[in-house]
Design a protein around this motif. Structure first.
Motif, mmCIF file in Angstrom:
data_model
loop_
_atom_site.group_PDB
_atom_site.id
_atom_site.type_symbol
_atom_site.label_atom_id
_atom_site.label_comp_id
_atom_site.label_asym_id
_atom_site.label_seq_id
_atom_site.Cartn_x
_atom_site.Cartn_y
_atom_site.Cartn_z
ATOM 1 N N LEU A 51 1.099 -1.399 0.103
ATOM 2 C CA LEU A 51 0.231 0.124 0.165
ATOM 3 C C LEU A 51 0.859 1.149 0.214
ATOM 4 O O LEU A 51 1.837 1.924 0.952
ATOM 5 N N LEU A 52 0.911 1.617 -1.360
ATOM 6 C CA LEU A 52 1.597 3.757 -0.973
ATOM 7 C C LEU A 52 0.637 4.383 -1.583
ATOM 8 O O LEU A 52 -0.194 4.300 -2.022
ATOM 9 N N GLY A 53 1.092 5.695 -1.253
ATOM 10 C CA GLY A 53 1.244 6.703 -1.261
ATOM 11 C C GLY A 53 0.888 7.905 -0.346
ATOM 12 O O GLY A 53 2.702 7.537 0.339
ATOM 13 N N PRO A 54 1.667 9.038 -1.128
ATOM 14 C CA PRO A 54 2.399 10.124 -0.395
ATOM 15 C C PRO A 54 1.902 10.809 1.256
ATOM 16 O O PRO A 54 0.677 9.887 1.222
ATOM 17 N N ALA A 200 2.365 -1.390 4.535
ATOM 18 C CA ALA A 200 1.985 0.444 4.162
ATOM 19 C C ALA A 200 3.869 0.187 4.326
ATOM 20 O O ALA A 200 4.703 -0.092 5.022
ATOM 21 N N THR A 201 4.444 1.722 2.971
ATOM 22 C CA THR A 201 5.818 1.426 3.082
ATOM 23 C C THR A 201 6.381 2.481 2.487
ATOM 24 O O THR A 201 5.982 2.281 1.654
ATOM 25 N N VAL A 214 0.125 -4.190 -6.378
ATOM 26 C CA VAL A 214 0.942 -2.634 -5.529
ATOM 27 C C VAL A 214 -0.547 -1.694 -5.530
ATOM 28 O O VAL A 214 -1.243 -1.822 -6.888
ATOM 29 N N ILE A 215 -0.858 -1.700 -4.799
ATOM 30 C CA ILE A 215 -1.851 -0.504 -4.293
ATOM 31 C C ILE A 215 -1.547 1.143 -4.166
ATOM 32 O O ILE A 215 -0.957 1.539 -2.852
ATOM 33 N N VAL A 216 -2.073 1.753 -5.158
ATOM 34 C CA VAL A 216 -1.494 3.348 -5.033
ATOM 35 C C VAL A 216 -2.332 4.164 -4.275
ATOM 36 O O VAL A 216 -3.415 4.567 -5.568
ATOM 37 N N LEU A 217 -2.800 4.608 -3.222
ATOM 38 C CA LEU A 217 -3.711 5.528 -2.895
ATOM 39 C C LEU A 217 -3.296 7.113 -3.097
ATOM 40 O O LEU A 217 -1.884 7.735 -2.794
ATOM 41 N N HIS A 218 -4.108 8.110 -3.560
ATOM 42 C CA HIS A 218 -3.448 9.444 -4.067
ATOM 43 C C HIS A 218 -5.468 10.423 -3.648
ATOM 44 O O HIS A 218 -6.670 9.591 -3.860
ATOM 45 N N ARG A 219 -5.352 10.468 -2.282
ATOM 46 C CA ARG A 219 -7.005 11.766 -1.458
ATOM 47 C C ARG A 219 -7.210 10.509 -1.237
ATOM 48 O O ARG A 219 -8.425 11.352 -1.504
#
Length: 331
Positions: A51-54, A200-201, A214-219
């Motif tokens: 789980l990725l994301g800024p 999450a990393t 890979v799941i990219v979360l944003h907003r």
């Protein structure tokens, strides 16, 4: 008998295909801040998912909702077809979180034994300690541990029993390289046994090397969902690198077609005037042709696909610059 056997087999197959985790139109706000926005997501048995994301993307809120630490404002979250609380009570979920301290005033072995005894399907204590690499600190007080040792103890607590889902929040922070390799070797074995691993990393090289999804979360939404290779391909851009001996005309380079990013740095040449140019381009062939049309003579020219980190940055930057929603960008 045949009908009953067929029905039983069908039920077993449906159970195998049923999602381990399901988010359905889930939203969560904190005052005026919408941390999770109409999130739809499923995880399946045996997956290792990064789980990725800024910062501020909604990762921590998503994990909190998944573990029942917070309730959704709208939508539903289910684990194994039931509520997160019920799944945890059944001993089907293990979690390793950054937040929250470890119990003080006890020895490492005592704390791990407590977690094992409370788990309905606890493993042998010595096996838990050995797997987490904490046998040598078994008699040390928990509040006297280093950061990396604390992480290994948290890992032991998360894997003290036969969980079907393991949730990890920045699990290798503070670990040295050897400990990180051992940790991920254990996680691979967990997944091979049919367990689902969600982590999450911020170490994107870990996501690239470890995750099969890979799941990219944003907003608070899913911006991208796929293998690491698919995420890289979805970013579209390619990386162009070359050295120049002649003086660099920055304005000319910034005018290259299909450019999405440009950096120029000292190349460390013997003459001291060399420069290394690093470019991201939506059309690498056209960009390279334009370099030659400028009358430049690049050395050590390389064209390659983006790494996961560059692809992640490209996707989130494009989403910030676009009026489209993150879910539209993902499609």
């Amino acid at each position: 008998m045949t009908t009953t056997a067929t029905s039983t087999a069908t039920t077993a197959q449906e159970a195998d295909r049923a999602p381990v985790v399901s988010f359905r139109q889930v939203s969560k706000s904190y005052g005026a801040v919408r941390a999770v926005a109409d999130l739809n997501l499923e995880l399946h048995p045996g997956e290792t998912v990064a789980l990725l994301g800024p910062n501020g993307a909604g990762k921590s809120s998503t994990l909190d909702l998944l573990l029942g630490l917070r309730g959704a404002d709208t939508g539903t979250v289910t684990l194994f077809g039931t509520t997160p609380q019920h799944a945890i009570e059944q001993g089907r979920v293990g979690a390793m979180l950054q937040s929250g301290g470890l119990m003080e005033g006890v020895k490492v072995r005592e704390l791990v034994k407590l977690a094992r005894d409370l788990h309905p399907r606890g493993y042998p204590l010595d096996d838990i300690m050995d797997t987490a690499g904490i046998t040598e600190i078994a008699d040390r007080m928990v509040d006297k541990l280093s950061g990396g040792q604390e992480q290994r103890v948290r890992f032991a607590l998360a894997t003290a029993g036969a969980n079907d889902l393991i949730v990890l929040d920045e699990p290798t922070t503070g670990m040295d390289v050897s400990a990180r390799q051992t940790f991920w070797g254990t996680m691979r074995r967990q997944a091979q046994q049919g367990r689902t691993v969600l982590f999450a990393t911020h170490y994107l090289e870990e996501a690239d090397a470890i995750a099969d999804r890979v799941i990219v979360l944003h907003r608070g939404r899913v911006l991208a969902d796929g293998t690491a290779a698919e995420i890289k391909a979805r970013a579209g851009a390619r990386r162009v690198t070359f050295d120049l001996d002649e003086p660099v005309d920055h304005d000319a380079l910034h005018g290259l077609p299909y450019l999405t990013s440009l950096t120029v740095s000292n190349s460390g040449s013997a003459a001291g005037s060399g420069r290394t140019v690093r470019i991201q381009s939506q059309d690498a062939d056209a960009t390279v042709h334009a370099v030659y049309r400028l009358g430049l003579y690049p050395h050590n020219l390389e064209v390659a696909g983006l790494g996961l980190e560059q692809a992640f940055i490209a996707l989130t930057t494009a989403s910030d610059q676009s009026p489209a929603t993150a879910e539209e960008a993902a499609r």
